[in-house]
Design a protein around this motif. Structure first.
Motif, mmCIF file in Angstrom:
data_model
loop_
_atom_site.group_PDB
_atom_site.id
_atom_site.type_symbol
_atom_site.label_atom_id
_atom_site.label_comp_id
_atom_site.label_asym_id
_atom_site.label_seq_id
_atom_site.Cartn_x
_atom_site.Cartn_y
_atom_site.Cartn_z
ATOM 1 N N GLY A 1 0.819 -1.213 0.000
ATOM 2 C CA GLY A 1 0.000 0.000 0.000
ATOM 3 C C GLY A 1 0.850 1.258 0.000
ATOM 4 N N LYS A 2 1.906 1.256 0.809
ATOM 5 C CA LYS A 2 2.797 2.421 0.862
ATOM 6 C C LYS A 2 3.498 2.633 -0.471
ATOM 7 N N LEU A 3 3.915 1.529 -1.086
ATOM 8 C CA LEU A 3 4.585 1.629 -2.386
ATOM 9 C C LEU A 3 3.649 2.214 -3.438
ATOM 10 N N LEU A 4 2.396 1.757 -3.464
ATOM 11 C CA LEU A 4 1.439 2.264 -4.449
ATOM 12 C C LEU A 4 1.206 3.761 -4.250
ATOM 13 N N ARG A 5 1.134 4.186 -3.007
ATOM 14 C CA ARG A 5 0.966 5.628 -2.737
ATOM 15 C C ARG A 5 2.173 6.416 -3.211
ATOM 16 N N GLN A 6 3.363 5.856 -3.036
ATOM 17 C CA GLN A 6 4.571 6.542 -3.492
ATOM 18 C C GLN A 6 4.602 6.660 -5.014
ATOM 19 N N VAL A 7 4.285 5.552 -5.686
ATOM 20 C CA VAL A 7 4.356 5.536 -7.151
ATOM 21 C C VAL A 7 3.325 6.466 -7.761
ATOM 22 N N THR A 8 2.144 6.525 -7.184
ATOM 23 C CA THR A 8 1.097 7.374 -7.754
ATOM 24 C C THR A 8 1.276 8.838 -7.394
ATOM 25 N N GLY A 9 2.201 9.123 -6.489
ATOM 26 C CA GLY A 9 2.555 10.511 -6.221
ATOM 27 C C GLY A 9 3.560 10.992 -7.258
ATOM 28 N N ALA A 10 3.881 12.258 -7.228
ATOM 29 C CA ALA A 10 4.777 12.837 -8.247
ATOM 30 C C ALA A 10 6.206 12.343 -8.058
#
Length: 390
Positions: free
Chosen positions: A10-19
């Protein structure tokens, strides 16, 4: 879903979808804009990153590829069943006929969560779930009224599922083989998310076009001669059921066979065919089909991960998702068969076991529903009847 908050995915997905952040191993740059609508694009980018974590993880073993192929086939067969159910005359005008809407919802809230609710709603509201407890003539009449589907729909459902789900799945899964740019690859993953909408749209468009160009279809037997509505329906619906069974069986049989190889034979085959040694050694039943315990899921460090670290987390999620959802479909079909078909329970059980071994839970559900549909021929006049069916 709760595990995604603690296992690092979940943390990785949030990082990737951020700028700025990229997905290791996936094509770059990662695409975050698809529709121009900020909220929708952010949500789509999370789904795209989730599936890209699976299809673009080049370090994953063959067991991941095997389960992905098997799981997508089970999913496609299960989706075919729901599309067919939504088109039955007894469900028209009811909430359970909105399979496109239900599909969009479970694509966002998981197959596990929505499918049991959809099928429970079917059991409580659809006349199809209440065909049992009648004499043969009354049961046959009720079955013909509620189980029938427009003949054009029956002819076109396999094509609609193929174009709306199967083809997009293949295209999004083979970016390198198809020489896709990063943007094209991510566009296809985003496009795939709306497969319920594409399936229903293709089916509606083709149905209307064929009806406009060729008119209605009349019931025909296997030799193409006029027949009774019940027999004509069974001939037509067999194509839909055969489509689902073929998808399930041609993927399960080879994958299951390799996964169940005894260790000595596995070693011999790996030595005999060194080019396929990794495939033969990695596709075992435990590695391919058995998920991690809910209390001990696979984890990763979002700041330090490499090839082969992402896909196992996504596969573990999909294993629970598909097993729960597809088992629910099987239990639903089992209940309908037991309560409405009039067959001995031993026949129901033997059909379930045989087709589960051949094509998984989706195939077993299809086989049970196909046998249940024979109700439409009960008490029917044996003389061929001219019937205009859309």
């Amino acid at each position: 879903m709760g595990q995604m908050g603690t296992n690092g995915l979940g943390k990785l997905l949030r990082q990737v979808t951020g700028a700025g952040a990229e997905l290791t191993g996936a094509p770059t740059p990662f695409k975050r804009e698809f529709t121009g609508i900020t909220g929708l694009d952010k949500y789509l980018s999370v789904l795209v990153a989730f599936f890209a974590s699976l299809v673009d993880d080049g370090g994953a073993g063959w067991e991941v590829t095997a389960f992905y192929i098997w799981g997508m086939a089970q999913f496609a067969a299960g989706w075919t069943v729901l599309v067919l159910e939504g088109r039955r005359s007894g469900n028209r005008g009811r909430i359970v006929s909105w399979v496109g809407t239900a599909g969009i919802v479970f694509q966002n809230l998981t197959w596990t969560f929505i499918v049991p609710l959809y099928l429970a709603l079917h059991l409580f509201t659809s006349p199809i779930a209440k065909l049992g407890g009648k004499d043969a003539k009354s049961r046959g009449d009720a079955a013909r009224q509620s189980l029938f589907v427009y003949l054009w729909d029956l002819a076109l459902i396999p094509l609609a599922v193929t174009l709306g789900l199967v083809v997009p799945t293949i295209v999004m899964s083979l970016p390198e083989l198809l020489h896709q740019s990063a943007a094209t690859h991510y566009n296809w993953i985003a496009f795939w998310q709306a497969f319920p909408l594409w399936t229903v749209l293709v089916l509606d468009i083709l149905h209307n076009a064929c009806y406009f160009l060729f008119g209605s279809l009349s019931p025909q037997d296997a030799q193409g001669k006029p027949t009774t509505p019940g027999n004509g329906f069974m001939v037509a619906v067999s194509g839909v059921y055969q489509f689902g069974l073929i998808i399930s069986a041609v993927t399960q049989i080879p994958i299951l066979a390799i996964s169940l190889l005894p260790t000595p034979l596995r070693s011999t085959l790996a030595a005999t065919f060194p080019k396929y040694a990794s495939l033969i050694s990695q596709i075992t039943f435990a590695r391919t089909f058995v998920p991690h315990s809910l209390s001990a899921p696979p984890t990763l460090d979002p700041s330090n991960y490499g090839p082969g670290d992402l896909a196992p987390l996504v596969i573990n999620f999909l294993q629970y998702d598909l097993y729960t959802g597809n088992t629910t479909v099987l239990l639903w079909a089992l209940y309908l068969h037991v309560t409405t078909s009039g067959r001995p329970f031993t026949k129901t059980l033997s059909t379930t076991i045989f087709w589960t071994l051949i094509g998984g839970p989706s195939a077993a559900a299809i086989a049970l529903l196909w046998d249940r549909d024979e109700l439409v021929k009960e008490g029917e006049d044996k003389v061929a009847i001219e019937a205009k069916t859309k």
